[in-house]
Write an enzyme that holds these catalytic residues in place. Sequence first.
Site, PDB file in Angstrom:
ATOM      1  CE  LYS B  76      -3.898   2.222   2.778  1.00 61.26           C
ATOM      2  NZ  LYS B  76      -4.561   2.463   3.580  1.00 61.26           N
ATOM      3  CB  SER B 151      -8.308   4.001   2.690  1.00 62.38           C
ATOM      4  OG  SER B 151      -7.735   3.377   3.571  1.00 62.38           O
ATOM      5  CB  SER B 175      -8.551   1.260   5.557  1.00 60.33           C
ATOM      6  OG  SER B 175      -9.236   1.973   5.726  1.00 60.33           O
TER       7      SER B 175
END
Lengths: 95, 484
Positions: B76, B151, B175
Amino acid sequence: MSLEKSDVEKIAHLARLSISDDDIPSYADNLSNILQLVEQMSSVDTNGITPMAHPLSESQRLREDNVTELNQRDHFQQIAPATKNGLYLVPKVIE
Amino acid sequence: MFEKTISELASDLQNKVISSVELTQAYLDRIQQLDGIYNSYITVTPELALQQAKLADGRIAAGNAEILTGIPLAQKDIFCTNGVKTSCGSKMLNNFIAPYDATVIHKFHQAGAVMLGKTNMDEFAMGSSNETSFYGAVKNPWNAETVPGGSSGGSAAAVAARLAPAATGTDTGGSIRQPAAFCNLTGLKPTYGRVSRYGMIAFASSLDQAGPMTRTAKDAAILLNTMAGFDEKDSTCANKAVPDYTAELNKNLAGLKIGLPKEYFEKGMDAEIAKSIEEALDVYKKAGAEIIEVSLPNSSLSVPAYYVVAPAECSSNLSRFDGVRFGYRCENPVDLEDLYKRSRGEAFGEEVKRRIMIGTYALSSGFYDAYYIKAQKIRQLISQDFKEAFEKVDVIMGPTTPSTAFKIGEKSNDPITMYLSDIYTIAVNLAGLPGMSIPAGLANNMPVGLQIIGNYFDESRLLNIAHQFQTLTDWHTKSPERLG
């Protein structure tokens, strides 16, 4: 809780955010709606409850006050917008 | 090859069925070929990946490989990666080449894993749909008209589209778990403090936690073995021994006590989701588990309390972005205040600005007690509810999300509706507990996630329970049809 234009301007100033005048009404609406959601908290009596700041009740660790990091100023300043003689440059603050 | 799990790929690498360079190249080619559709990566790092793959092949040949040596992973874009752009999905950091590695990245590096690239995400991890990214929305591989969740939406889409065997995510209010649910993945948010936050760009420091997003629970255990552990560089990292998370995967579930919070099932749960969850519970009952009703009376207050605590911490954390030391700087500032205001105003997106402003307001003089202290008291009550429930049961189960993946654009103009899509996941972060989402069925051909919430540092048990489900069902093996 409904926020006025002047409230949004004040908050934006405290947060050091430039917001265009055109956007203020939508911020006022959205922020007011969020505050309204948050208001649901007032339905609960929380007298005598200890506020919880952190998920684990362990206290913060302490360490000896020794220098452990190397000086990497030049390396870190490579990504700075503006530097001179190892200093970060900003617009003039003192005349 | 793209359907293989990490544990399968690891044995192929050890047995020299394939080399890490070949495997890495295959994934890089596939990303190049398909990611135009999904937009799951912000940065792909082919040269670095092949260099790491070559080193990994050397380690394998020399006989000192670990299980992740030579395995390609997607990271990420919230984790700082030395010498590689780390944007956090924001225009603010579009020019930011991180000068050091996050601890999580460092650990994967030590283990010999290969980094394919950095995945797309909601700006500063603030969002539940990946639509707030400066780099554009990510498409859900199950239906390109829908969001992958957020997210960690880029990580979820990349693994679901087989553009990486596994990825990392971070979870502040859901998330990892919500995108895992939307994309048919296994996602684990560990106990707060289990994984170091050093070098992971901070959103809400008392809630943020990194974890794996994988195709199976076994793979999640393998990744967590590398990610977890004490780190001097993170003052809130737990100084607790890390067990081998793969050791208890095969434990029998007989006698397991599963708590069902009655509040989750009272208020109009989507019928299709409810059906999948009931079927999943039947699987556990057949495996010898006992279902017990529990109560989390303050659960409806988790979203309101979260939208004080998280924005308050975000407004404080994001004050570091000031146009002075790194990141975006506006053109021709007239004075220092103009430099701050325009750099931040021009480079932060709308949702980030909203949250900074809510947090600033909640922390401002005269409102602090009414908002911030009140929210922390509610947080205590929510945490207490879980404590009482865990006196009666081993784990708590329910849906991960109130609906399956929604349409791109459907909720992006209405923050409140978007916030409520995390209604089942947020309480877990407020309490600091570990939580997982695993594939539990399909509703109208879209994945449904089962959430499993555990007691503090009980990740081994969560992974055991998830793995057993995956030996008894095949939902986790389903992939989007169009991928073939």
